[in-house]
Scaffold this motif. Sequence first.
Motif, PDB file in Angstrom:
ATOM      1  N   VAL A  73     121.847 -38.587-114.125  1.00 18.20           N
ATOM      2  CA  VAL A  73     121.936 -37.846-112.860  1.00 18.20           C
ATOM      3  C   VAL A  73     120.923 -36.708-112.889  1.00 18.20           C
ATOM      4  O   VAL A  73     120.395 -36.350-113.943  1.00 18.20           O
ATOM      5  CB  VAL A  73     123.356 -37.284-112.624  1.00 18.20           C
ATOM      6  CG1 VAL A  73     124.379 -38.408-112.529  1.00 18.20           C
ATOM      7  CG2 VAL A  73     123.742 -36.299-113.713  1.00 18.20           C
ATOM      8  N   GLY A  74     120.659 -36.142-111.729  1.00 19.51           N
ATOM      9  CA  GLY A  74     119.702 -35.050-111.645  1.00 19.51           C
ATOM     10  C   GLY A  74     120.270 -33.742-112.163  1.00 19.51           C
ATOM     11  O   GLY A  74     121.481 -33.504-112.122  1.00 19.51           O
ATOM     12  N   ALA A  75     119.384 -32.871-112.648  1.00 15.75           N
ATOM     13  CA  ALA A  75     119.783 -31.557-113.154  1.00 15.75           C
ATOM     14  C   ALA A  75     120.190 -30.638-112.006  1.00 15.75           C
ATOM     15  O   ALA A  75     119.863 -30.891-110.839  1.00 15.75           O
ATOM     16  CB  ALA A  75     118.634 -30.933-113.939  1.00 15.75           C
ATOM     17  N   ASP A  76     120.862 -29.534-112.351  1.00 15.34           N
ATOM     18  CA  ASP A  76     121.214 -28.563-111.321  1.00 15.34           C
ATOM     19  C   ASP A  76     120.002 -27.711-110.959  1.00 15.34           C
ATOM     20  O   ASP A  76     118.915 -27.833-111.548  1.00 15.34           O
ATOM     21  CB  ASP A  76     122.416 -27.712-111.734  1.00 15.34           C
ATOM     22  CG  ASP A  76     122.141 -26.830-112.952  1.00 15.34           C
ATOM     23  OD1 ASP A  76     120.987 -26.417-113.155  1.00 15.34           O
ATOM     24  OD2 ASP A  76     123.097 -26.545-113.697  1.00 15.34           O
ATOM     25  N   TYR A  92     121.078 -34.131-107.565  1.00 16.78           N
ATOM     26  CA  TYR A  92     122.033 -34.813-108.448  1.00 16.78           C
ATOM     27  C   TYR A  92     121.921 -36.335-108.305  1.00 16.78           C
ATOM     28  O   TYR A  92     122.031 -37.077-109.289  1.00 16.78           O
ATOM     29  CB  TYR A  92     123.456 -34.363-108.105  1.00 16.78           C
ATOM     30  CG  TYR A  92     124.540 -35.063-108.897  1.00 16.78           C
ATOM     31  CD1 TYR A  92     124.989 -34.534-110.114  1.00 16.78           C
ATOM     32  CD2 TYR A  92     125.121 -36.248-108.448  1.00 16.78           C
ATOM     33  CE1 TYR A  92     125.983 -35.171-110.842  1.00 16.78           C
ATOM     34  CE2 TYR A  92     126.109 -36.889-109.171  1.00 16.78           C
ATOM     35  CZ  TYR A  92     126.531 -36.352-110.366  1.00 16.78           C
ATOM     36  OH  TYR A  92     127.508 -36.992-111.083  1.00 16.78           O
ATOM     37  N   TYR A  93     121.719 -36.805-107.081  1.00 17.09           N
ATOM     38  CA  TYR A  93     121.680 -38.234-106.792  1.00 17.09           C
ATOM     39  C   TYR A  93     120.299 -38.850-107.022  1.00 17.09           C
ATOM     40  O   TYR A  93     120.166 -40.079-107.039  1.00 17.09           O
ATOM     41  CB  TYR A  93     122.087 -38.485-105.338  1.00 17.09           C
ATOM     42  CG  TYR A  93     123.440 -37.938-104.987  1.00 17.09           C
ATOM     43  CD1 TYR A  93     124.598 -38.632-105.315  1.00 17.09           C
ATOM     44  CD2 TYR A  93     123.566 -36.699-104.345  1.00 17.09           C
ATOM     45  CE1 TYR A  93     125.854 -38.115-104.999  1.00 17.09           C
ATOM     46  CE2 TYR A  93     124.816 -36.190-104.029  1.00 17.09           C
ATOM     47  CZ  TYR A  93     125.953 -36.896-104.361  1.00 17.09           C
ATOM     48  OH  TYR A  93     127.183 -36.387-104.058  1.00 17.09           O
ATOM     49  N   LEU A  94     119.277 -38.024-107.186  1.00 15.32           N
ATOM     50  CA  LEU A  94     117.899 -38.516-107.225  1.00 15.32           C
ATOM     51  C   LEU A  94     117.257 -38.435-108.610  1.00 15.32           C
ATOM     52  O   LEU A  94     116.387 -39.238-108.941  1.00 15.32           O
ATOM     53  CB  LEU A  94     117.037 -37.727-106.233  1.00 15.32           C
ATOM     54  CG  LEU A  94     117.502 -37.717-104.779  1.00 15.32           C
ATOM     55  CD1 LEU A  94     116.644 -36.756-103.959  1.00 15.32           C
ATOM     56  CD2 LEU A  94     117.445 -39.122-104.193  1.00 15.32           C
ATOM     57  N   GLY A  95     117.648 -37.445-109.389  1.00 21.26           N
ATOM     58  CA  GLY A  95     116.976 -37.176-110.656  1.00 21.26           C
ATOM     59  C   GLY A  95     117.560 -37.927-111.846  1.00 21.26           C
ATOM     60  O   GLY A  95     118.505 -38.726-111.727  1.00 21.26           O
ATOM     61  N   SER A  96     116.989 -37.658-113.025  1.00 23.87           N
ATOM     62  CA  SER A  96     117.447 -38.305-114.260  1.00 23.87           C
ATOM     63  C   SER A  96     117.400 -37.337-115.434  1.00 23.87           C
ATOM     64  O   SER A  96     117.279 -37.757-116.586  1.00 23.87           O
ATOM     65  CB  SER A  96     116.558 -39.519-114.560  1.00 23.87           C
ATOM     66  OG  SER A  96     115.197 -39.131-114.685  1.00 23.87           O
TER      67      SER A  96
END
Length: 289
Positions: free
Chosen positions: A232-235, A275-279
Amino acid sequence: MAKCSVCKKSNTEVYLTGVQSVYSSKPYNIYSCKNCGHYFTNPVPSTKELGNIYETSYAYGIHALIDPEKKQRASKYAQYISDQGAKNALEIGCMHGLLLTQLEKRGVKAKGVELDPEAVEFCKNLGLDVENTTLEKYMNKSAAKKHDAVIMSHVLEHIAEPRKQVEHLNKKLSKNGMLVLIVPNSQARTRKLFGKYWGYWQTPVHLHHFNDKSITHLLENTGFKVDDIKYVGADSLFFLSSLANRLGLKNTSNDVSLFKKVAVKSASFVLRPWYYLGSEDMIVVARKV
């Protein structure tokens, strides 16, 4: 040559030089291990050096500013962990109990261990079962008590000897128990984009930089089998850290100025969908074997 703390091999090489963060008083190198794929900070800072950073300049207050974002993430983490079958969970380094609260809402009996006494008091006021102690002391005190899930979120990267830590965690799990680790992913797409300014290098407080290969190696050599890895994407603080690194900004105090408060809250609102786009974050689920 520096030795890798994950596989204990010396087949390592310098990956990046002169890496700094808002907490760095000097530049550090990032090494990579050719054997297990792990990345780590070198030279390793002294306990005194790290203690001074945590006491004087580590931005605990900034984390509180993105509380709505963290609650949203905790809710999703808790749902994922609950879906894996957890019923009785122990969280190491539970901070203000955001994840514990969400787990309890989903019927998971949750207990926390936390070093910060103020955070522990905050949790207790919420009715959460949290102890102000270290994992080692908690284990000695309740050696016979086992949990079917142990969780460690954004803690393992701060620990000098991750292998020893995971071995300790193994002892707190019941047969076929589940270990959940949430750590930065050093193979995230943004790592190449930001290079030495990547926010999750965060030298020197981030001593280790895991990825799917190195975390799997660590777990499979400490009595676990990896079940699942979710990305998940980082904050928003990750992006702010990357920007601060690029600008060469330093954090010299625990105090948070009005300008920082406005900037952090604004960034948190805008960047929440990442959150939905990153890794950048890995959620690793492993079973005790």
